[in-house]
Scaffold this motif. Sequence first.
Motif, PDB file in Angstrom:
ATOM      1  N   GLU A 144     -32.318 -27.546 -39.522  1.00 36.61           N
ATOM      2  CA  GLU A 144     -30.938 -27.558 -39.109  1.00 36.61           C
ATOM      3  C   GLU A 144     -30.815 -27.238 -37.483  1.00 36.61           C
ATOM      4  O   GLU A 144     -30.099 -26.971 -36.929  1.00 36.61           O
ATOM      5  N   ILE A 145     -32.032 -27.539 -36.866  1.00 26.95           N
ATOM      6  CA  ILE A 145     -32.358 -27.204 -35.584  1.00 26.95           C
ATOM      7  C   ILE A 145     -31.158 -28.084 -34.403  1.00 26.95           C
ATOM      8  O   ILE A 145     -30.991 -27.364 -33.501  1.00 26.95           O
ATOM      9  N   ASP A 146     -30.621 -29.115 -34.867  1.00 27.24           N
ATOM     10  CA  ASP A 146     -29.885 -29.624 -33.900  1.00 27.24           C
ATOM     11  C   ASP A 146     -28.619 -29.090 -33.829  1.00 27.24           C
ATOM     12  O   ASP A 146     -27.781 -29.349 -33.223  1.00 27.24           O
ATOM     13  N   TYR A 147     -28.459 -28.114 -34.836  1.00 26.99           N
ATOM     14  CA  TYR A 147     -27.057 -27.412 -34.823  1.00 26.99           C
ATOM     15  C   TYR A 147     -27.033 -25.983 -34.447  1.00 26.99           C
ATOM     16  O   TYR A 147     -26.012 -25.233 -34.307  1.00 26.99           O
ATOM     17  N   LEU A 148     -28.406 -25.627 -34.202  1.00 26.85           N
ATOM     18  CA  LEU A 148     -28.820 -24.053 -33.950  1.00 26.85           C
ATOM     19  C   LEU A 148     -29.025 -24.263 -32.380  1.00 26.85           C
ATOM     20  O   LEU A 148     -28.112 -24.580 -31.679  1.00 26.85           O
ATOM     21  N   ASN A 149     -30.416 -24.207 -32.215  1.00 29.46           N
ATOM     22  CA  ASN A 149     -30.839 -24.667 -30.629  1.00 29.46           C
ATOM     23  C   ASN A 149     -30.352 -25.723 -29.957  1.00 29.46           C
ATOM     24  O   ASN A 149     -29.897 -25.867 -28.664  1.00 29.46           O
ATOM     25  N   GLY A 150     -30.256 -27.137 -30.794  1.00 27.45           N
ATOM     26  CA  GLY A 150     -29.938 -28.393 -30.371  1.00 27.45           C
ATOM     27  C   GLY A 150     -28.336 -28.121 -30.135  1.00 27.45           C
ATOM     28  O   GLY A 150     -27.828 -28.670 -29.136  1.00 27.45           O
ATOM     29  N   GLY A 151     -27.588 -27.412 -30.822  1.00 28.98           N
ATOM     30  CA  GLY A 151     -26.062 -27.226 -30.820  1.00 28.98           C
ATOM     31  C   GLY A 151     -25.885 -26.393 -29.589  1.00 28.98           C
ATOM     32  O   GLY A 151     -25.092 -26.700 -28.536  1.00 28.98           O
ATOM     33  N   ILE A 152     -26.649 -25.420 -29.279  1.00 27.52           N
ATOM     34  CA  ILE A 152     -26.448 -24.288 -27.825  1.00 27.52           C
ATOM     35  C   ILE A 152     -26.614 -25.236 -27.042  1.00 27.52           C
ATOM     36  O   ILE A 152     -25.896 -25.237 -25.630  1.00 27.52           O
ATOM     37  N   ALA A 153     -27.738 -25.921 -26.843  1.00 21.15           N
ATOM     38  CA  ALA A 153     -27.998 -26.759 -25.848  1.00 21.15           C
ATOM     39  C   ALA A 153     -26.978 -27.893 -25.435  1.00 21.15           C
ATOM     40  O   ALA A 153     -26.867 -28.187 -24.306  1.00 21.15           O
ATOM     41  N   ARG A 154     -26.544 -28.471 -26.550  1.00 22.51           N
ATOM     42  CA  ARG A 154     -25.408 -29.472 -26.232  1.00 22.51           C
ATOM     43  C   ARG A 154     -24.151 -28.777 -25.581  1.00 22.51           C
ATOM     44  O   ARG A 154     -23.819 -29.362 -24.574  1.00 22.51           O
ATOM     45  N   PHE A 155     -23.762 -27.740 -26.085  1.00 23.56           N
ATOM     46  CA  PHE A 155     -22.613 -27.011 -25.617  1.00 23.56           C
ATOM     47  C   PHE A 155     -22.997 -26.549 -24.024  1.00 23.56           C
ATOM     48  O   PHE A 155     -22.014 -26.855 -23.226  1.00 23.56           O
ATOM     49  N   GLY A 156     -24.220 -26.301 -24.031  1.00 20.72           N
ATOM     50  CA  GLY A 156     -24.551 -25.943 -22.527  1.00 20.72           C
ATOM     51  C   GLY A 156     -24.645 -27.147 -21.504  1.00 20.72           C
ATOM     52  O   GLY A 156     -23.999 -26.996 -20.355  1.00 20.72           O
ATOM     53  N   ARG A 157     -25.109 -28.256 -21.989  1.00 20.45           N
ATOM     54  CA  ARG A 157     -24.913 -29.524 -21.284  1.00 20.45           C
ATOM     55  C   ARG A 157     -23.624 -29.848 -20.837  1.00 20.45           C
ATOM     56  O   ARG A 157     -23.243 -30.145 -19.810  1.00 20.45           O
ATOM     57  N   ASP A 217     -33.773 -25.764 -25.113  1.00 21.72           N
ATOM     58  CA  ASP A 217     -34.364 -27.484 -25.045  1.00 21.72           C
ATOM     59  C   ASP A 217     -36.019 -27.521 -25.461  1.00 21.72           C
ATOM     60  O   ASP A 217     -36.162 -28.093 -26.251  1.00 21.72           O
ATOM     61  N   THR A 218     -36.459 -26.475 -24.975  1.00 23.99           N
ATOM     62  CA  THR A 218     -37.861 -26.306 -25.385  1.00 23.99           C
ATOM     63  C   THR A 218     -38.205 -25.959 -26.891  1.00 23.99           C
ATOM     64  O   THR A 218     -38.979 -26.745 -27.647  1.00 23.99           O
ATOM     65  N   ILE A 219     -37.539 -25.273 -27.230  1.00 29.96           N
ATOM     66  CA  ILE A 219     -37.763 -25.078 -28.690  1.00 29.96           C
ATOM     67  C   ILE A 219     -37.243 -26.026 -29.773  1.00 29.96           C
ATOM     68  O   ILE A 219     -37.805 -26.598 -30.776  1.00 29.96           O
ATOM     69  N   THR A 220     -36.102 -26.733 -29.416  1.00 35.77           N
ATOM     70  CA  THR A 220     -35.536 -27.899 -29.967  1.00 35.77           C
ATOM     71  C   THR A 220     -36.429 -28.906 -30.004  1.00 35.77           C
ATOM     72  O   THR A 220     -36.806 -29.663 -30.972  1.00 35.77           O
ATOM     73  N   ALA A 221     -37.164 -29.325 -28.748  1.00 38.68           N
ATOM     74  CA  ALA A 221     -38.254 -30.322 -28.756  1.00 38.68           C
ATOM     75  C   ALA A 221     -39.424 -29.878 -29.729  1.00 38.68           C
ATOM     76  O   ALA A 221     -39.869 -31.029 -30.342  1.00 38.68           O
TER      77      ALA A 221
END
Lengths: 305, 305
Positions: free
Chosen positions: B268-281, B291-295
């Motif tokens: 579920e990375i896109d909704y955890l770290n990826g989600g936080i990064a998306r809101f951040g952007r 971003d690093t952990i998501t990648a």
Amino acid sequence: MRVCVVGCGAVGSLFAANLATLGDVEVWAFDLDKSHVTAIKKNGLQLIGAGEVLGRLEATSDPDALPPCDFGIVATKAMHAAAAIEATAHAFADGAVATVMNGVGNEETLAAHVERVIRGTTFPAGKLVAPGVVQWDVKGETTFGPFEPRPLEVAAIEPLADACTRAGMPASAVADARPGQWRKVIFNAATNPIGALTGLTHGRVCERADLRSLVTGLVDEGKAVAAAQGIELDTDPEALIDHAARPDVAYGHKASMLQDVESGRPTEIDYLNGGIARFGRELGVPTPLHDTITALIKGVEASWQ
Amino acid sequence: MRVCVVGCGAVGSLFAANLATLGDVEVWAFDLDKSHVTAIKKNGLQLIGAGEVLGRLEATSDPDALPPCDFGIVATKAMHAAAAIEATAHAFADGAVATVMNGVGNEETLAAHVERVIRGTTFPAGKLVAPGVVQWDVKGETTFGPFEPRPLEVAAIEPLADACTRAGMPASAVADARPGQWRKVIFNAATNPIGALTGLTHGRVCERADLRSLVTGLVDEGKAVAAAQGIELDTDPEALIDHAARPDVAYGHKASMLQDVESGRPTEIDYLNGGIARFGRELGVPTPLHDTITALIKGVEASWQ
């Protein structure tokens, strides 16, 4: 001239076997792998692959058997260098010792035990396929230069570089060997652990935009740490990374650290990302991405216990 | 009142089975696992472990079989939510749909298909042990609240929270459900993928100073993204992380994402770290560590192909 290769694994064997083909160089190999040493003494040290070489040389696992040497070439894994040079230092009391190990900080390790240290970086690579037999995978250049805190004259380093070159391992002695060394450590630290953490080959890491961007972030931190030391990189690591990703170069290459992780072997993380981060801390240059990658790889290693 | 649980896996089953014990709630389960649906229809939905419950309810894999419902509770894995709500949206034309999924951004997914969305966060956990049988591992609170772009009155959400509470799944309806949701996503995003990348349990991640420091870096980025939205966290995620690391709490717990990685299942990375990064952007808050952990996790997923 007498040369002792300390740590006669894949890279050490490339130096040892090639140098042993010269009539004017006496080569010794010091290695703790007794079956490898026995095979070398019995059948010689054989290279296959990129070059077919059979070198006849002395080999031992007993440091006390080593005679005084003019040069040492330390080619252990970085984490074994301290023990190896501590055991063999007496053979270099009147000689100079070069490192061809991966990463940064290895010269400092040698300098704790021997007086004359030669900075070194090498690109050739291979793997041990059987006792006494090494597959030579990649040819490439070696660069030697002074270790700055107690610098040798370049002229004192040239005989070693000259012997390597004549033996088929092209090498140069330069006034500043740091640019090549930092270019290599930045390349390795930006790509090797990403392969190790994800399981992807070099090419697949580079074709994913998010991971390629992480690689660039790691390169940028490494460049900043190099720049803070006054080191001007001779080539941009980014260009080397893109070149290596080509299908005809190393697209399908599994990073050595990925091979280590897959085999449950300790990695050289402390000398790659950990080394860049350590220099960064000393210089006041932040390296959050290298810190992150170092912590993750050390966590992977801890998970095996 | 009629409630449909969309995605009747471990967490969905906890809601479905408990709600089915109430005399005044008709429960439907929608799930694509036909053997699970068949078992539920034949024998009921059984919970074991932290609570022993046998719920009698309707179950189907056919979205057209669903009757109009007052409430939906979407409990799929986050990456399956879009397909699940698209298929079942017609059942909620006059109802409201809550998410109890992990991560952030799920309400936006539901809102693309249904008019009335309820923000939700839940802590209970379990696992499907056989068709029709779920082990209830962890009890805990559920929080529901308005989805801000098209907010329902809290009074319109209370009947759902009240039914859950009466059924043994304590829930509250609050004016702002974001603090609890962001506390949970920050906790999960700061710890789950570190376990997944290293293979370490929660406790072992936390006892390594370098990894614990990385966890704090991830928490800090998450807090900054929450703060930029005007969200005041009700509890510091750091305190929850330290609490969970205790031997008597979850020291030996393998993060669900580590379980996913070990089984080669999408995370579920896109909704955890990826989600936080998306809101951040979107908010102009940098999140280099997320971003690093998501990648890296997406690289791990790519390595399976």
